[in-house]
Design a protein around this motif. Sequence first.
Motif, PDB file in Angstrom:
ATOM      1  N   ARG A  77      95.264 -60.593 -89.392  1.00  0.00           N
ATOM      2  CA  ARG A  77      95.171 -61.766 -89.678  1.00  0.00           C
ATOM      3  C   ARG A  77      96.076 -62.320 -89.000  1.00  0.00           C
ATOM      4  O   ARG A  77      97.547 -63.046 -88.956  1.00  0.00           O
ATOM      5  CB  ARG A  77      95.282 -62.228 -90.809  1.00  0.00           C
ATOM      6  N   LEU A  78      95.081 -63.479 -88.724  1.00  0.00           N
ATOM      7  CA  LEU A  78      95.953 -64.527 -87.605  1.00  0.00           C
ATOM      8  C   LEU A  78      96.016 -66.452 -88.679  1.00  0.00           C
ATOM      9  O   LEU A  78      95.247 -66.263 -89.001  1.00  0.00           O
ATOM     10  CB  LEU A  78      95.587 -65.551 -86.689  1.00  0.00           C
ATOM     11  N   ASP A  79      97.077 -66.860 -88.713  1.00  0.00           N
ATOM     12  CA  ASP A  79      97.021 -68.080 -89.577  1.00  0.00           C
ATOM     13  C   ASP A  79      97.455 -68.871 -88.724  1.00  0.00           C
ATOM     14  O   ASP A  79      98.988 -68.881 -87.597  1.00  0.00           O
ATOM     15  CB  ASP A  79      98.231 -67.517 -91.144  1.00  0.00           C
ATOM     16  N   LYS A  80      97.609 -69.916 -88.194  1.00  0.00           N
ATOM     17  CA  LYS A  80      98.051 -70.993 -87.870  1.00  0.00           C
ATOM     18  C   LYS A  80      99.261 -71.593 -88.364  1.00  0.00           C
ATOM     19  O   LYS A  80      99.375 -71.395 -89.644  1.00  0.00           O
ATOM     20  CB  LYS A  80      97.025 -72.468 -87.409  1.00  0.00           C
ATOM     21  N   LEU A  81     100.430 -71.750 -87.583  1.00  0.00           N
ATOM     22  CA  LEU A  81     101.554 -72.355 -88.266  1.00  0.00           C
ATOM     23  C   LEU A  81     101.694 -73.122 -87.504  1.00  0.00           C
ATOM     24  O   LEU A  81     102.406 -74.479 -88.648  1.00  0.00           O
ATOM     25  CB  LEU A  81     102.873 -71.476 -87.977  1.00  0.00           C
ATOM     26  N   THR A  82     101.827 -73.644 -86.542  1.00  0.00           N
ATOM     27  CA  THR A  82     102.092 -75.396 -86.108  1.00  0.00           C
ATOM     28  C   THR A  82     100.916 -75.507 -85.027  1.00  0.00           C
ATOM     29  O   THR A  82     100.180 -74.620 -84.191  1.00  0.00           O
ATOM     30  CB  THR A  82     103.115 -75.366 -85.175  1.00  0.00           C
TER      31      THR A  82
END
Length: 277
Positions: A77-82
């Motif tokens: 799962r890819l989560d946008k951090l910045t």
Amino acid sequence: MTLTSAGSNEWNTMTMRYFHEIIGVELDGVVQSAPITQPQQTTWSSFGGQVEISGSFTRASAQSLALALQFGSLPVRLDKLTSETVSPTLGKSALHAGLGAGVVGLGLVLLYVLFYYRALGAVVISGLALTAAALWAIISALGHSVPRSAPVSIWRASRASSSHIGITVDSYIVYFERLKDETRAGPCPSGPRWTAASRAPGAPVWAADFVSLLAAIVLYVVAVGDVKGFAFFLGLSTIMDMAVTWFYTRPLVILLGRSDRLNHPGRFSIARGLGSS
């Protein structure tokens, strides 16, 4: 699977149309599963947002199918951090700074080559101008003939120009250093040993170009996007360098070696540039 309200409506519409038919789940050209819609029912009924695929599954195959359904081609799962937005002004400034640095660096290299090899330095400058003009003509022709092709875009060519300059200058240096080795045995660069050496660019030039061409081919095969475009122009520059070395540099050096004016001792003479006077 638990569907959203919008997804549940779309799923019901599709399964109603394909009731008792196979619905294939495909990922990257491979069918992951092909279940039959409600095979145990005689009439279609709403799924209510809950979908289940049943059959002869092992724990491993069920987990693999679940990952394919949930994450697509990525098993994480890819989560946008910045996130950061770069303004067009900043991009334009970076482009101008890069072009300016490239022009200054190229100018310093050409001045050094002219000072170090004297008359032969003019061969380097004219050879670079010739290859640059030929490369630009090829890029322009490819850009007009196949404007949608990624490997032939003009801006990708600018990213490969530094490699093109490095390959070409390296070939001249290898060639001239071989001439230096040959002229150390005689007092004048127009002697027979120098003439024989000037007629063949030498194995090091071909070896260096072959390695660059091989790297370009491998990159073009395995890479995508910008790297593929870079590999295309790296290979094109290498092939052009081999052609210019054989059909331009070699005849011009032989011609200059026959000039009495350039062979006499002097600040700009060939003998001075090769360290034989």
